[in-house]
Design a protein around this motif. Structure first.
Motif: not given
Lengths: 508, 508
Positions: A61-63, A66-71, A74, A78, A158, A174, A409, B95, B97, B103, B127, B145
């Motif tokens: 997982k991400t902390p 927080t999270r990932d940003l998918s294409p 993004m 942008e 950020k 974040e 994308t 793209r 991010d 972690l 964490e 993931m």
């Protein structure tokens, strides 16, 4: 028509608008990225990487927060950032960047009650460091460190805050901030008015719907507390209670002041008479006439500045977007004068969710912050704003989801295909030529792909053109150029390939 | 001509080229930002900020190994990033991010000897977190993931490494990476060849001078160590010694192997026979014939892939830029196949500094990394590259300094001026009209600025047009439009202002 809309300039205009072309398509992009079977190769694992799954309680997982940003995310992000940055540049700002972390002591005692939300780095020998909490304090540190006396700058980056995501819904630990600030000693309220103008331009430009900018002044707020006989030691605590008036009703705020913060009930009531008021420039004039407040020097200074501010806002044609709101307090410690916060106005049907939208832009004047960093205490007056792009991003993402709009994308213009086996070499030569001419091109990484697979890929990805090469074409020195949308094919000379494609692309 | 060059497309071409138009100008931009006297206001410090200077050993600075990026640096940086991103998009990448921190356990055991350079966050309850060390491990974590089986993505972002800046000169602890990776099971070496093509396109596009890309394969390296009878337990240590061959001569590397890492001298000599060799595709064929190496299965696989790679590189027209270099090892633990590193080639006169330039782009194949994160150990083969934009940035910054070239840090097109007192209201109305029309405009934040001060500001900042309004113009319903470069002035009708400016701007 391609299976999902390619987002051209016009489509973006409609994306940011209220009207969206609905589409009943399933998520094709997601489909593509999962539709290929996973042929796990027997990779020779040269390195000695230890698999996580051998550990007992392994969760990938991400902390937290927080999270990932998918294409897809993004692309939207942008577009929003480009619009915001365009506006900042329209007002003559230069871009600055500062490190993600600062010396811990640079951040201490700047954020009041929120200081506990600062992320510290582990002491690994050396300096004590903290992740930046906003972009304002690093900017003030930059000005003092470089002895810069005036600067109009923007910064996009950020910041990190250890908020509890369960308590404050939809808030991330974040997130991205877009700041515009004007530093320097100038004639009063001209830069302040420009900051409000910028907020209006950004919010109008993003077509988020109707909005309102609440304005107040820290000196007026302090004046109110003084004339209401609040003890000086309680100013901070009472201010942070007042700040909650946009989220909870006055009776709850009053209860907090009396029961939790030990204020006398009659003092709380006097405060209530002031902080529940809001209005336009006429309210400023009314406050000038207030028998108690007009005795307070600070409040009079603040009111005088607000009067001048409204004069300039009228010239900018945005006075009707501004509300003088005596409850606006803003949490941060560093503000010294005018403060403001933009909120989106919802239609009555959506009124229930209204409270959750929160502010989408905010800022104010902080004339003392640079002086805190300067070795001799010399200060540089500053005023600025921050655009809450995460919230704007969430609103637009939700709007797109509702409308079922899909986003490209990638920007690939041409796909290189073949109907025949053993044509990899020709495809590689051809695509190399396209890349060298600056054309965005793709092919499948297979020696002998099926033509149908190749054409499907183009439809799914929204690629407008296909170049097809085969035995026959090779012999005749030609290439087939196919439009994916119309399925029309034309034969063109091999040597004219790049020119013909560039012509086609400039037409569309 | 304006006092310093406005950087148009052509000027940028020359900036990135070897030839720069010299200029004897002093740093005008720096002059502007410091030339105004600092009239420190007696700011009412409402908040209780404590001045740092009251503390005993107060030094205002950025953390060790980090720095601010000035507006001048940001302009150059954004141009470079735009070029790199353009190239990534040309090859169909999306793209992505990921958060700045992961972690802690996600990063452990991925970076070999460099793991000690990871920044950990303080344990503030919750964490255990670490700042990301590169963009590759977060990408692999993302794939596992989200169970993504194929993806061509790029990512641009900061990474953090606790390097000792005094030991590795010019290396920062915070720096930007630009990564392009292709994940998925494909026919061999097609994505790998595209990665090398991308490196060539980026380095050619930035006009950094001649360059060379060293290529090797982890399996060949392991094969060499095996046939030279290096004990398996010493593979990692010996590899990292070999990796130093681009910085120190063979005799020193040999000494390290024997004296520090306990290798038998004759084993070191056998290794030396291999790792000092480099060449083109013919060296691949020669190694196929090598009596010892051709007995090793891994080495043969690596050599077979390199042979195919060179075939594709020839079709891409870049084979002459590639050198099969048996000393290339790459530090990171996760590589499993082909690895590569681009170095700039210096002219003999600059040869002394040659060793300090280091690699400007690097990457390789890592087929096992995703599997380490996947709960069931399913892997996704990956190959990718990272552009060392910080080094490229340093090279171009140095080149500009040498040439004395100045850069515009704002994009302001029009300045709104007046020769008269009490014209602030007219100036504000006018500039608001320009902003609303999307024109980049500025004015001085003064009630009554001198005309000369206003015109000087335009010259210093490189603003091309000035709109002048005064008593006479107001009466006649006109505006003066002045070209800063030619000092020509024309009167235009007030109502045609925006249209006339847009016409002027489109002409230039």
């Amino acid at each position: 028509m391609p299976p999902f809309g390619l987002l051209h300039r016009r489509a973006w205009a409609s994306l940011f608008g209220q009207l969206l072309r609905p589409s009943g398509l399933t998520s094709l992009v997601a489909h593509i990225s999962h539709s290929f079977s996973c042929q796990v190769s027997e990779a020779v694992l040269i390195s000695q990487l230890k698999p996580h799954q051998e550990k007992s309680n392994f969760v990938i997982k991400t902390p937290k927060g927080t999270r990932d940003l998918s294409p897809q995310q993004m692309v939207v992000r942008e577009k929003i950032l480009d619009m915001v940055i365009d506006c900042f540049k329209r007002h003559g700002a230069k871009r600055l960047d500062t490190p993600a972390f600062e010396l811990k002591e640079m951040l201490t005692e700047k954020y009041g009650e929120d200081s506990g939300l600062i992320y510290d780095l582990k002491d690994q020998g050396g300096e004590l460091l903290s992740l930046r909490y906003d972009l304002t304090v690093p900017f003030a540190r930059y000005l003092a460190m470089n002895k810069v006396k005036r600067m109009k700058r923007y910064q996009v980056g950020k910041v990190w805050r250890r908020e509890s995501p369960t308590i404050v819904q939809g808030r991330y630990r974040e997130f991205c901030q877009c700041d515009f600030d004007i530093a320097g000693q100038f004639d009063p309220m001209i830069p302040d008015a420009e900051c409000l103008k910028i907020m209006c331009e950004v919010l109008s430009g993003l077509q988020l719907g109707d909005f309102l900018i609440k304005v107040n002044d820290r000196r007026i707020l302090d004046g109110i507390l003084a004339v209401c006989a609040v003890p000086q030691s309680k100013f901070h605590a009472i201010c942070s209670s007042i700040d909650k008036l946009d989220k909870i009703p006055w009776k709850d705020v009053r209860h907090e002041m009396v029961a939790k913060k030990g204020l006398a009930p009659e003092v709380a009531d006097r405060i209530g008479d002031y902080v529940q008021r809001h209005g336009g420039v006429s309210l400023v004039e009314e406050m000038f006439q207030d028998s108690r407040l007009s005795q307070n020097k600070q409040a009079l200074e603040g009111l005088g500045d607000l009067r001048l501010l409204f004069e300039y806002l009228t010239l900018f044609g945005i006075a009707e977007k501004i509300s003088f709101d005596l409850s606006l307090a803003r949490g941060l410690d560093y503000y010294t004068g005018v403060i403001y916060e933009a909120v989106l106005l919802q239609t009555p049907a959506q009124a229930e969710e209204c409270l959750n939208v929160g502010s989408v832009a905010a800022g104010g004047r902080y004339d003392g912050l640079v002086g805190v960093f300067d070795p001799k205490g010399h200060t540089v007056p500053c005023v600025g704003l921050s655009i809450g792009v995460e919230r704007i991003f969430a609103i637009l993402e939700e709007r797109m989801k509702t409308a079922g709009l899909k986003i490209r994308t990638t920007e690939t213009q041409v796909f290189v295909a073949t109907p025949q086996k053993n044509f990899l070499h020709e495809r590689l030569k051809l695509i190399s030529e396209l890349w060298d001419a600056g054309i965005k091109a793709e092919l499948l990484y297979k020696n002998n792909p099926k033509l149908l697979t190749q054409l499907h890929y183009c439809e799914h990805m929204g690629i407008p053109l296909v170049v097809i090469i085969g035995e026959q074409e090779l012999k005749e020195g030609v290439i087939k150029l196919r439009s994916v949308a119309s399925r029309e094919e034309v034969a063109i000379k091999r040597e004219n390939l790049v020119a013909e494609i560039q012509k086609k692309l400039s037409e569309s």
